[in-house]
Enzyme design. Structure first.
Site, PDB file in Angstrom:
ATOM      1  N   VAL A 214     -13.302  70.221  10.787  1.00  0.00           N
ATOM      2  CA  VAL A 214     -14.227  69.211  10.297  1.00  0.00           C
ATOM      3  C   VAL A 214     -13.979  68.739  11.939  1.00  0.00           C
ATOM      4  O   VAL A 214     -12.870  68.338  11.984  1.00  0.00           O
ATOM      5  CB  VAL A 214     -14.460  68.302   9.026  1.00  0.00           C
ATOM      6  CG1 VAL A 214     -15.493  67.345   9.311  1.00  0.00           C
ATOM      7  CG2 VAL A 214     -15.138  69.177   7.809  1.00  0.00           C
TER       8      VAL A 214
ATOM      9  N   HIS B 277       9.568  64.809   4.747  1.00  0.00           N
ATOM     10  CA  HIS B 277       9.943  64.529   3.929  1.00  0.00           C
ATOM     11  C   HIS B 277      11.276  66.036   4.047  1.00  0.00           C
ATOM     12  O   HIS B 277      10.965  66.892   4.414  1.00  0.00           O
ATOM     13  CB  HIS B 277       9.516  65.000   2.984  1.00  0.00           C
ATOM     14  CG  HIS B 277      10.071  64.912   1.473  1.00  0.00           C
ATOM     15  ND1 HIS B 277      11.289  64.203   0.630  1.00  0.00           N
ATOM     16  CD2 HIS B 277       9.688  66.453   0.613  1.00  0.00           C
ATOM     17  CE1 HIS B 277      11.648  65.311  -0.241  1.00  0.00           C
ATOM     18  NE2 HIS B 277      10.815  65.943  -0.169  1.00  0.00           N
TER      19      HIS B 277
ATOM     20  N   TYR C 282      16.082  66.222  -5.333  1.00  0.00           N
ATOM     21  CA  TYR C 282      15.769  66.380  -6.048  1.00  0.00           C
ATOM     22  C   TYR C 282      16.027  68.220  -6.486  1.00  0.00           C
ATOM     23  O   TYR C 282      16.306  68.331  -5.030  1.00  0.00           O
ATOM     24  CB  TYR C 282      14.082  66.721  -7.092  1.00  0.00           C
ATOM     25  CG  TYR C 282      13.301  67.145  -6.102  1.00  0.00           C
ATOM     26  CD1 TYR C 282      12.512  68.253  -5.512  1.00  0.00           C
ATOM     27  CD2 TYR C 282      12.547  65.694  -4.939  1.00  0.00           C
ATOM     28  CE1 TYR C 282      12.237  68.507  -4.326  1.00  0.00           C
ATOM     29  CE2 TYR C 282      12.023  66.178  -3.445  1.00  0.00           C
ATOM     30  CZ  TYR C 282      11.805  67.657  -3.185  1.00  0.00           C
ATOM     31  OH  TYR C 282      11.231  67.723  -2.129  1.00  0.00           O
TER      32      TYR C 282
ATOM     33  N   TRP D 129      -0.210  64.279  -5.757  1.00  0.00           N
ATOM     34  CA  TRP D 129       1.051  64.739  -6.179  1.00  0.00           C
ATOM     35  C   TRP D 129       0.450  66.244  -6.694  1.00  0.00           C
ATOM     36  O   TRP D 129      -0.526  65.748  -6.944  1.00  0.00           O
ATOM     37  CB  TRP D 129       1.985  64.583  -6.447  1.00  0.00           C
ATOM     38  CG  TRP D 129       3.135  63.535  -5.521  1.00  0.00           C
ATOM     39  CD1 TRP D 129       2.582  62.788  -4.647  1.00  0.00           C
ATOM     40  CD2 TRP D 129       4.151  63.457  -6.248  1.00  0.00           C
ATOM     41  NE1 TRP D 129       3.472  62.050  -4.096  1.00  0.00           N
ATOM     42  CE2 TRP D 129       4.583  62.096  -4.526  1.00  0.00           C
ATOM     43  CE3 TRP D 129       5.587  63.849  -7.359  1.00  0.00           C
ATOM     44  CZ2 TRP D 129       5.541  61.337  -4.312  1.00  0.00           C
ATOM     45  CZ3 TRP D 129       6.109  62.939  -6.662  1.00  0.00           C
ATOM     46  CH2 TRP D 129       6.501  61.865  -5.557  1.00  0.00           C
TER      47      TRP D 129
ATOM     48  N   ASP E 236     -13.655  41.178 -15.822  1.00  0.00           N
ATOM     49  CA  ASP E 236     -13.451  40.320 -16.704  1.00  0.00           C
ATOM     50  C   ASP E 236     -13.332  39.017 -16.292  1.00  0.00           C
ATOM     51  O   ASP E 236     -12.809  38.771 -15.101  1.00  0.00           O
ATOM     52  CB  ASP E 236     -12.611  40.112 -17.715  1.00  0.00           C
ATOM     53  CG  ASP E 236     -12.106  39.714 -19.073  1.00  0.00           C
ATOM     54  OD1 ASP E 236     -12.332  39.312 -19.853  1.00  0.00           O
ATOM     55  OD2 ASP E 236     -10.783  38.120 -17.951  1.00  0.00           O
TER      56      ASP E 236
ATOM     57  N   THR F  72     -15.746  34.644 -14.863  1.00  0.00           N
ATOM     58  CA  THR F  72     -16.720  33.297 -15.490  1.00  0.00           C
ATOM     59  C   THR F  72     -17.748  33.835 -14.947  1.00  0.00           C
ATOM     60  O   THR F  72     -17.762  33.500 -13.272  1.00  0.00           O
ATOM     61  CB  THR F  72     -15.989  32.138 -15.833  1.00  0.00           C
ATOM     62  OG1 THR F  72     -15.473  32.156 -14.482  1.00  0.00           O
ATOM     63  CG2 THR F  72     -14.919  32.117 -16.259  1.00  0.00           C
TER      64      THR F  72
HETATM   65  P1  FAD Z   1      -3.077  69.580   1.680  1.00  0.00           P
HETATM   66  O1  FAD Z   1      -2.263  70.672   0.289  1.00  0.00           O
HETATM   67  O2  FAD Z   1      -2.764  68.926   3.133  1.00  0.00           O
HETATM   68  O3  FAD Z   1      -4.937  69.869   1.354  1.00  0.00           O
HETATM   69  C1  FAD Z   1      -5.055  68.869   2.920  1.00  0.00           C
HETATM   70  C2  FAD Z   1      -6.031  70.125   3.796  1.00  0.00           C
HETATM   71  O4  FAD Z   1      -7.110  69.818   3.905  1.00  0.00           O
HETATM   72  C3  FAD Z   1      -5.162  71.313   3.951  1.00  0.00           C
HETATM   73  O5  FAD Z   1      -6.084  72.419   4.129  1.00  0.00           O
HETATM   74  C4  FAD Z   1      -6.138  70.926   5.637  1.00  0.00           C
HETATM   75  O6  FAD Z   1      -5.786  72.316   6.085  1.00  0.00           O
HETATM   76  C5  FAD Z   1      -7.501  70.572   5.005  1.00  0.00           C
HETATM   77  N1  FAD Z   1      -7.717  69.872   5.943  1.00  0.00           N
HETATM   78  C6  FAD Z   1      -7.461  68.685   6.796  1.00  0.00           C
HETATM   79  N2  FAD Z   1      -7.667  67.885   7.797  1.00  0.00           N
HETATM   80  C7  FAD Z   1      -9.151  68.865   7.562  1.00  0.00           C
HETATM   81  C8  FAD Z   1     -10.139  69.046   8.908  1.00  0.00           C
HETATM   82  N3  FAD Z   1     -10.750  68.154  10.071  1.00  0.00           N
HETATM   83  N4  FAD Z   1     -10.885  70.426   8.630  1.00  0.00           N
HETATM   84  C9  FAD Z   1     -10.906  70.790   7.742  1.00  0.00           C
HETATM   85  N5  FAD Z   1     -10.049  71.413   6.808  1.00  0.00           N
HETATM   86  C10 FAD Z   1      -8.930  69.874   6.880  1.00  0.00           C
HETATM   87  N6  FAD Z   1       4.512  66.972  -4.733  1.00  0.00           N
HETATM   88  C11 FAD Z   1       4.706  67.597  -6.405  1.00  0.00           C
HETATM   89  O7  FAD Z   1       4.023  67.363  -7.079  1.00  0.00           O
HETATM   90  N7  FAD Z   1       5.971  67.839  -6.244  1.00  0.00           N
HETATM   91  C12 FAD Z   1       7.359  68.790  -5.705  1.00  0.00           C
HETATM   92  O8  FAD Z   1       7.725  69.492  -5.946  1.00  0.00           O
HETATM   93  C13 FAD Z   1       6.318  68.687  -4.682  1.00  0.00           C
HETATM   94  N8  FAD Z   1       7.310  68.576  -3.380  1.00  0.00           N
HETATM   95  C14 FAD Z   1       6.501  68.533  -2.114  1.00  0.00           C
HETATM   96  C15 FAD Z   1       7.354  68.380  -1.112  1.00  0.00           C
HETATM   97  C16 FAD Z   1       7.031  68.787   0.536  1.00  0.00           C
HETATM   98  C17 FAD Z   1       8.177  69.039   0.748  1.00  0.00           C
HETATM   99  C18 FAD Z   1       6.216  68.301   0.679  1.00  0.00           C
HETATM  100  C19 FAD Z   1       5.463  67.705   1.996  1.00  0.00           C
HETATM  101  C20 FAD Z   1       4.826  67.707  -0.417  1.00  0.00           C
HETATM  102  C21 FAD Z   1       5.344  67.702  -1.711  1.00  0.00           C
HETATM  103  N9  FAD Z   1       4.297  67.397  -2.859  1.00  0.00           N
HETATM  104  C22 FAD Z   1       5.172  67.370  -3.955  1.00  0.00           C
HETATM  105  C23 FAD Z   1       3.480  66.519  -1.932  1.00  0.00           C
HETATM  106  C24 FAD Z   1       2.217  67.883  -2.416  1.00  0.00           C
HETATM  107  O9  FAD Z   1       2.301  68.436  -1.881  1.00  0.00           O
HETATM  108  C25 FAD Z   1       0.979  67.070  -2.222  1.00  0.00           C
HETATM  109  O10 FAD Z   1       0.597  65.586  -1.802  1.00  0.00           O
HETATM  110  C26 FAD Z   1      -0.169  67.937  -2.334  1.00  0.00           C
HETATM  111  O11 FAD Z   1       0.113  68.698  -1.485  1.00  0.00           O
HETATM  112  C27 FAD Z   1      -1.521  67.500  -1.429  1.00  0.00           C
HETATM  113  O12 FAD Z   1      -2.157  68.341  -1.484  1.00  0.00           O
HETATM  114  P2  FAD Z   1      -3.734  68.002  -1.106  1.00  0.00           P
HETATM  115  O13 FAD Z   1      -4.514  68.524  -1.067  1.00  0.00           O
HETATM  116  O14 FAD Z   1      -4.204  66.604  -0.793  1.00  0.00           O
HETATM  117  O15 FAD Z   1      -3.624  68.431   0.669  1.00  0.00           O
END
Ligand code: FAD
Length: 820
Positions: free
Chosen positions: A175, A226, A257, A355, A542, A544
């Protein structure tokens, strides 16, 4: 690729896939999902998250999201492979302080109905044989926690949506822009072409701020690096062919963790100074050497954590490290996700900073919100429109995002104050409050006095009872002194942080009548307490409403929740120009002058008639206080005679000084937020965000008296009629703790023997009634006056009794000042 769609979803990570899954389940069709990476290992955060899921959170909303997430992941599978390993979780009590905090956490779990337990070091070792049990005091165990296979879950959910022909997914589609016309989304521009769209959902993870900016919308999050690494094979796990058997582990005192990967261990660490990444600096999939959301491992930042890991699990000592990387994910100013439709650009929806742990739940509630107009769960803490303007500035987002990263596993007291940023917003009374030795708490950027050290003498004068331990933190007995001086004499409260909204125009009465549940069509000069409901009849706001002129109203609501309420009022306003909604918060400062001597004080400095006849309870008048023109509202959240006094900010100091001088003969004091809260609780006044919000309706909250079903149509009325017909099953109830030494701070579970009845929505000491007060929703059978229940505080059960409310001045004579 389609040239037009009902909805374009940007991002096929766990959040995008989950939301699309739920949207199609709710019957939506014609959805296009685009991702810049390959499907479903997109290179975003989801692709490399190890997938640990710990459901317990002190916020009920977050626990609810994760509970649903676990349920859904455990039902999903991909080609016969599970998306969920129900191995349980352990949070180690490495210190005595942590053990205590885990007792509090167990209380929260019980409040939210999640099964959990505190177990001994030996029991912990039985679950993880490679643990040195001598290093811990015990552990918090949640059997239903475990490990998610997030990429698998993405594909499983996407396939489900695709199989219905309801959604199409496009990989390698970036995008590059969003078209907006007249404040409404029109289309998504991609490197593969333009897709016209009625709605757009941003699920772009760490890229969210960049994508939001394409539409002119600020998404306040900052990506943070991270650290994660795997060990090489651990001899004690040799031959293990299952991916994971051990529970997932948190070692919070070292911000670490762990999870098992077959015969290896995975180690995640927050134990380092936060490394922020500007969203603009994230490399594109073409530029990135590893994956776009991954950076090179910074080994030096891992050392302290690695040593702590070896101390806890000596078996890891001989193992090396492999698969090391710094992964990026999003942190917001307050640690909560960013969900909902932007107020500035209609049709632009956001589901960000989520997450893996909460992703299925978040997808469900966002889908409900989009389809039905109301989510199935109160999302006030995650609402995209909750942020005050300063909280959207890059500097604020960076400072708070970094702090959220640092504190991710810290023991945080519910009243703990942020250290930085502070002093963003001062009322004109700030200097005077400082002179009173104010101890300031922060709220929505404002510095608000919680108590004043100049009032220390009141503690002895009123023999205020003390507190110890956890409950004594961020608390002072001076709060009790200020409370009692308000009840017996008179006090000045700085209310400047209140949100003040002017609603005017020829359509304003009709609009407010539609938006509120009480009768707003009152004579000019009348103040009305009311709820605003959503279409399910739940309490959205909620506040006034004061009629200032036939077509001009002043809406007053709390400070912290102001943006949320303002957004609701703006979002529902007619677009035909007949109603104008202005935030006048900064134009007006405000003081509460309350106490039995309030009239004596005010009468010294005004020539206006303050008698009950001329100025009754719930009336509003323009008066002069010395030379200061002021708007006076005869209302009191403290439950005493008195006024809220509003004037233009530049007159503020003069107003304070006039009242202070006039009040001296009556023993006037400055009152703070601590006293204010206990005063309102004695009067049974509900606090939005705690006692009431969209999980509750006015009848359950015992606010039916402020609902006028016969006034004509209003938002939520139909739902209320249904609720009335069906009857309610629970009721907000007032409790007092039987043991005078006992205490509770709010959110603790309420039991009847082994049965969980609910949780505390508010709790504080009532200094006038001499009892510790607690409120919570109870099933009707248990809500009868005189019923005894139990409240669990740090693992100890305390008896409490249901009381008739309000405890203080039940007839309201003090407020109305009946004798005059
Ligand atoms: P993403 O998975 O990043 O998806 C976003 C998508 O948007 C991507 O695929 C990207 O390609 C797409 N995108 C972005 N911009 C554009 C664009 N302009 N055009 C088209 N596509 C686009 N969470 C937990 O609950 N437990 C854990 O143990 C945990 N451990 C973690 C460990 C690490 C090292 C990391 C980095 C994260 C961890 N997290 C964990 C957090 C978790 O991974 C994220 O919060 C979660 O995956 C976010 O999901 P998302 O779909 O929002 O983002």
């Amino acid at each position: 690729m389609e040239q037009q769609a009902r909805l374009v979803v940007i991002g096929a990570g766990i959040v995008g896939c989950s939301t699309v899954y739920h949207l199609t389940k709710l019957g939506w069709r014609d959805i296009v999902v685009v991702d810049q990476g390959p499907l479903f290992e997109t290179g975003g955060s989801t692709s490399h998250a190890p997938g640990l899921v710990f459901q317990t959170n002190f916020a009920r909303m977050m626990t609810e999201l994760s509970r649903y997430t676990v349920k859904l992941y455990s039902e999903l599978e991909l080609d016969g492979q599970p998306c969920w390993y129900p191995v349980g979780s352990l949070e180690m009590a490495y210190t005595r302080a942590r053990l205590e905090d885990l007792k509090r956490k167990l209380g929260a779990a019980r409040s939210w109905g999640l099964e959990a337990a505190l177990i001994t070091p030996q029991e912990t070792r039985d679950l993880i044989p490679i643990l040195d049990a001598g290093k811990i005091h015990g552990a918090y165990y949640v059997p239903s926690d475990g490990l998610a296979k997030a990429v698998r879950a993405c594909e499983a959910m996407a396939r489900n949506a695709q199989s219905k022909g309801a959604a199409t997914f496009y990989d390698h589609t970036t995008v590059t822009g969003i078209e907006v016309k007249n404040g409404q989304v029109q289309a998504v521009l991609t490197d593969q072409g333009r897709i016209g769209a009625e709605m757009i959902l941003v699920c772009a993870g760490i890229w969210g701020p960049r994508v939001g900016r394409m539409a002119g919308v600020t998404i306040p999050l900052i990506p943070v690096q991270h650290l994660y690494a795997r060990t090489t094979p651990v001899p004690e796990l040799a031959g293990e062919i299952r991916e994971i058997v051990h529970p997932v582990v948190r070692h919070q005192d070292y911000a670490m963790y762990f999870r098992q990967h077959y015969d290896c261990y995975g180690i995640g660490s927050y134990k380092h100074e936060p490394m922020l990444v500007e969203p603009d600096d994230i490399l594109s999939p073409q530029e990135a050497t590893i994956a776009p959301a991954m950076m090179d491992f910074t080994a030096e930042q891992f050392q302290v954590g690695h040593a702590a890991a070896i101390e806890l699990f000596p078996a890891l000592k001989g193992a090396g490290l492999t698969h090391q990387f710094n992964g990026m994910f999003s942190f917001t100013p307050d640690g909560f996700p960013v969900l909902g439709e932007s107020l500035e650009v209609r049709g632009l929806w956001v589901a960000e900073a989520i997450w893996i742990t909460h992703a299925a739940g978040a997808g469900k509630v966002v889908a409900e919100w989009m389809v039905e107009g109301v989510p199935g769960l109160d999302l006030r803490e995650a609402d995209i429109n909750r942020f005050h303007p300063h909280a959207l500035t890059p500097a604020y987002v960076r400072a708070r995002g970094a702090q959220q990263y640092r504190e991710v596993y810290d023991i945080i007291h519910p009243m703990q104050q942020m250290e930085n940023p502070r002093n963003l917003r001062h009322s004109p009374f700030h200097r005077r409050l400082e002179e009173q030795g104010a101890v300031f708490f922060e709220s929505a950027g404002w510095e608000r006095p919680q108590w004043h050290n100049a009032n220390a003498h009141l503690v002895e004068e009123y023999e205020v009872p003390g507190r110890t331990g956890w409950a004594a933190r961020y608390w002072s007995p001076i709060q009790g002194g200020e409370h009692l001086a308000t009840r017996e004499r008179v006090a000045l409260y700085d209310l400047t942080a209140f949100t003040k909204i002017e609603v005017k125009g020829p359509g304003s009465l009709g609009y407010l009548q539609y938006l509120t549940s009480n009768q707003i069509d009152q004579p000019v000069g009348k103040v009305v307490y009311t709820s605003m409901l959503n279409k399910k009849g739940r309490i959205k706001c909620d506040l006034t409403v004061t009629r200032r002129a036939p077509d001009r109203f002043l809406v007053l609501t709390g400070g912290a929740i102001g943006m949320h309420d303002l957004a609701w009022i703006r979002a529902n306003a007619p677009a035909d120009g007949t109603v104008q909604v202005d935030d006048v918060t900064s134009r007006l400062c405000a003081l509460g002058l309350w106490g039995p001597r309030a009239r004596d004080v005010l009468q010294q400095v005004t020539e206006d008639d303050l008698s009950n006849g001329a100025f009754p309870y719930y009336a509003c008048r323009e008066i002069t206080i010395g030379m200061v023109p002021a708007l006076a509202l005869r209302v009191s959240y403290a439950g005493e005679l008195g006024w809220e006094l509003y004037t233009l900010t530049e007159y503020g100091l003069k107003l304070w000084d006039s009242l202070w001088e006039a009040g001296k003969p009556y023993g006037i004091i400055a009152g703070g937020g601590g006293a204010f809260d206990s005063l309102r609780l004695e009067k049974g006044y509900r606090l939005w965000g705690a006692d009431i919000h969209t999980d509750y309706n006015p009848y359950e909250a015992c606010l039916g008296w402020a609902v006028k079903l016969d006034k004509g149509n209003f938002l939520g009325r139909e739902a209320l009629l249904r609720i009335k017909e069906q009857g309610i099953t629970r009721k907000l109830s007032c409790l007092t703790l039987d043991d005078p030494e006992a205490i509770a701070l709010g959110k603790e579970p309420i039991f009847d023997g082994g049965e969980r009845l609910g949780y505390l929505t508010s709790s504080n000491y009532g200094y006038s009634v001499g009892k510790h007060i607690a409120y919570g929703y109870l099933p009707l059978d248990s809500a009868r006056v005189g019923t005894t229940v139990e409240i669990e505080y740090f693992g100890k059960r305390e008896k409490a009794t249901v009381r008739k409310e309000p405890l203080y001045d039940p007839e309201g004579g003090k407020l109305r000042n009946d004798e005059i």
